[in-house]
Design a protein around this motif. Structure first.
Motif, PDB file in Angstrom:
ATOM      1  N   LEU A  17       0.825  -1.208   0.000  1.00  0.00           N
ATOM      2  CA  LEU A  17       0.000   0.000   0.000  1.00  0.00           C
ATOM      3  C   LEU A  17       0.857   1.256   0.000  1.00  0.00           C
ATOM      4  O   LEU A  17       0.608   2.203  -0.761  1.00  0.00           O
ATOM      5  CB  LEU A  17      -0.926  -0.026   1.215  1.00  0.00           C
ATOM      6  N   VAL A  18       1.888   1.261   0.842  1.00  0.00           N
ATOM      7  CA  VAL A  18       2.738   2.437   0.971  1.00  0.00           C
ATOM      8  C   VAL A  18       3.502   2.710  -0.317  1.00  0.00           C
ATOM      9  O   VAL A  18       3.637   3.865  -0.749  1.00  0.00           O
ATOM     10  CB  VAL A  18       3.719   2.245   2.149  1.00  0.00           C
ATOM     11  N   TYR A  19       3.976   1.644  -0.962  1.00  0.00           N
ATOM     12  CA  TYR A  19       4.839   1.819  -2.125  1.00  0.00           C
ATOM     13  C   TYR A  19       4.107   2.419  -3.321  1.00  0.00           C
ATOM     14  O   TYR A  19       4.741   3.007  -4.209  1.00  0.00           O
ATOM     15  CB  TYR A  19       5.475   0.477  -2.515  1.00  0.00           C
ATOM     16  N   ILE A  20       2.787   2.307  -3.355  1.00  0.00           N
ATOM     17  CA  ILE A  20       2.027   2.829  -4.500  1.00  0.00           C
ATOM     18  C   ILE A  20       2.393   4.278  -4.806  1.00  0.00           C
ATOM     19  O   ILE A  20       2.495   4.683  -5.971  1.00  0.00           O
ATOM     20  CB  ILE A  20       0.512   2.704  -4.242  1.00  0.00           C
ATOM     21  N   GLY A  21       2.597   5.074  -3.761  1.00  0.00           N
ATOM     22  CA  GLY A  21       2.864   6.494  -3.973  1.00  0.00           C
ATOM     23  C   GLY A  21       4.153   6.786  -4.713  1.00  0.00           C
ATOM     24  O   GLY A  21       4.260   7.797  -5.417  1.00  0.00           O
ATOM     25  N   PHE A  22       5.164   5.913  -4.583  1.00  0.00           N
ATOM     26  CA  PHE A  22       6.453   6.167  -5.243  1.00  0.00           C
ATOM     27  C   PHE A  22       6.353   6.039  -6.762  1.00  0.00           C
ATOM     28  O   PHE A  22       6.709   6.975  -7.496  1.00  0.00           O
ATOM     29  CB  PHE A  22       7.527   5.233  -4.680  1.00  0.00           C
ATOM     30  N   PRO A  23       5.899   4.867  -7.293  1.00  0.00           N
ATOM     31  CA  PRO A  23       5.778   4.797  -8.750  1.00  0.00           C
ATOM     32  C   PRO A  23       4.713   5.727  -9.302  1.00  0.00           C
ATOM     33  O   PRO A  23       4.842   6.219 -10.438  1.00  0.00           O
ATOM     34  CB  PRO A  23       5.411   3.331  -9.029  1.00  0.00           C
TER      35      PRO A  23
END
Length: 421
Positions: A244-250
């Motif tokens: 969930l958290v990683y979605i914001g990076f890409p």
């Protein structure tokens, strides 16, 4: 670290990272060439910005569906076999995109490109855990991701030039973009099979002493053994939260890199000048990917080197909307690009703190596949926001909110993980 350790890490770095970086550079160019082809392809296929964005984003649906199975197969057959298959298929599909006759075929090929490339990036992340002790992994990932900055710089330089080949040998400029970027992947596929060892034990360029040191060090630095099958990894609350958290990076990375050529075009420059100007932000990204992981390596807990750049990037994106001077706006967006990318190598040191072996392969793939849905959101939502607002810069506010949420999420999830060793 003993002399044998220094020599081993140095040799592994020089033998593996330039080659893996070259493969990632080609992969990233093939993934991002769509942002330059768009400048002509929209009119050629009769698409709106939103419809084109939807087609471009279908890449991430195929990527999402096949990433975990791809990484598990890599764990079984070895990186040299699986990366060869990945490169050959994604290169062929990229070449086929040059002969897209209508929107339906465009949508299908973009989806298949995601299927073909699924597993490459998380596969490399997993492979690096087999070669680098834990304290060196952020730097190794940073070196690997440096290829994405080089890819964007090279893609920017050649993207505009290829568009200006419009009419050469009866092909449109956007067709040259796909042809020139797809053929290198096909040509390099056989080299992967013969040059990439299955693991340290198969590397002829490591001595027996170096192999023994690496095996003992990796064993000492690995995560605690997991219980249950690989599917238990996909149900682990920590893995799900990292997804969930990683979605914001890409989301922020693809949103900015996909839309940046369009923003620069609004300055009234030619295609070639557009491409040359877009070298600037990716040069800054490369410097940040080189420097931030090295600064992080001085600290046992490196979490702020993942969260801090994300929060700084969000602030820079907001400022880019508030200013009116186009030169200052471009400078802020260039710095934002560097911030967005530079924290990601440190982010990828979090899963190995509690995963190893096949569980790590599944965990890397799960986090990357779900997170890369952010690319789907970005390439679908950013053009829609532009169509509704009439502004090329308004979508940056959406990216800023998502990136800030990712930075704060990293700090929250990290507290649930075992302390760094």
């Amino acid at each position: 670290m003993p002399d044998v350790g220094q020599a081993t890490v140095r040799r592994v770095t020089w033998r593996l990272m330039p080659f893996l970086g070259l493969l990632y550079m080609i992969a990233y160019i093939d993934r991002q060439n769509i942002s330059y082809a768009k400048l002509q392809m929209v009119d050629a296929l009769g698409l709106s910005e939103a419809a084109y964005g939807l087609g471009a984003s279908l890449f991430f649906i195929g990527y999402f569906l096949f990433e975990v199975p791809s990484n598990l197969l890599l764990h079984r057959v070895g990186a040299h076999v699986w990366f060869t298959r990945i490169m050959a298929t994604w290169g062929i599909i990229t070449v086929l995109l040059a002969f897209t006759p209508n929107p339906t075929v465009f949508y299908l090929l973009r989806f298949l490109l995601g299927v073909a490339e699924a597993g490459f990036f998380p596969g490399v992340l997993y492979v690096l855990t087999l070669w680098f002790p834990v304290e060196h992994r952020a730097r190794a990932v940073g070196l690997f991701m440096l290829a994405s900055a080089v890819a964007n710089a090279v893609g920017a330089a050649i993207g505009g030039l290829l568009l200006d080949q419009d009419g050469t040998f009866g092909l449109a400029g956007w067709q040259w973009v796909f042809l020139a970027t797809g053929l290198p992947a096909v040509a390099l596929a056989p080299a992967v099979f013969f040059l990439l060892p299955r693991g340290p034990e198969a590397a002829r360029w490591l001595s027996t002493e170096q192999k023994a040191w690496l095996a003992s060090t990796l064993d000492d630095g690995s995560a605690a053994a997991e219980h249950g099958g690989v599917l238990s990894t996909l149900r682990d609350r920590r893995v799900l939260l990292l997804c969930l958290v990683y979605i914001g990076f890409p989301l922020a990375a693809y949103g900015l890199s996909y839309w940046l050529p369009t923003i620069v075009k609004s300055f009234g420059v030619s295609n070639t000048t557009n491409g040359l100007l877009n070298i600037i932000p990716w040069t800054l990204v490369g410097l940040a990917l080189w420097g931030v992981p090295r600064m992080a390596a001085r600290f046992r807990n490196q979490v702020w080197f993942a969260a801090g750049p994300a929060l700084a990037g969000a602030m820079l994106l907001v400022l880019s909307v508030l200013v009116t001077d186009v030169t200052l706006r471009f400078a802020l967006l260039s710095l934002a690009a560097a911030a967005i990318f530079s924290g990601q190598p440190v982010f990828w040191t979090l899963p190995p703190r509690f995963l190893s072996g096949a569980h790590a392969a599944a965990g890397f793939a799960a986090v990357n596949s779900v997170g890369n849905l952010g690319g789907f959101v970005a390439q679908a939502v950013v053009p829609t926001i532009r169509d509704r607002t009439g502004s090329d810069i308004a979508p940056m506010l959406f990216l800023a909110v998502c990136l800030a949420a990712a930075g704060l999420g990293v700090l929250a999830v990290e507290r649930m993980l075992p302390r760094p060793r």
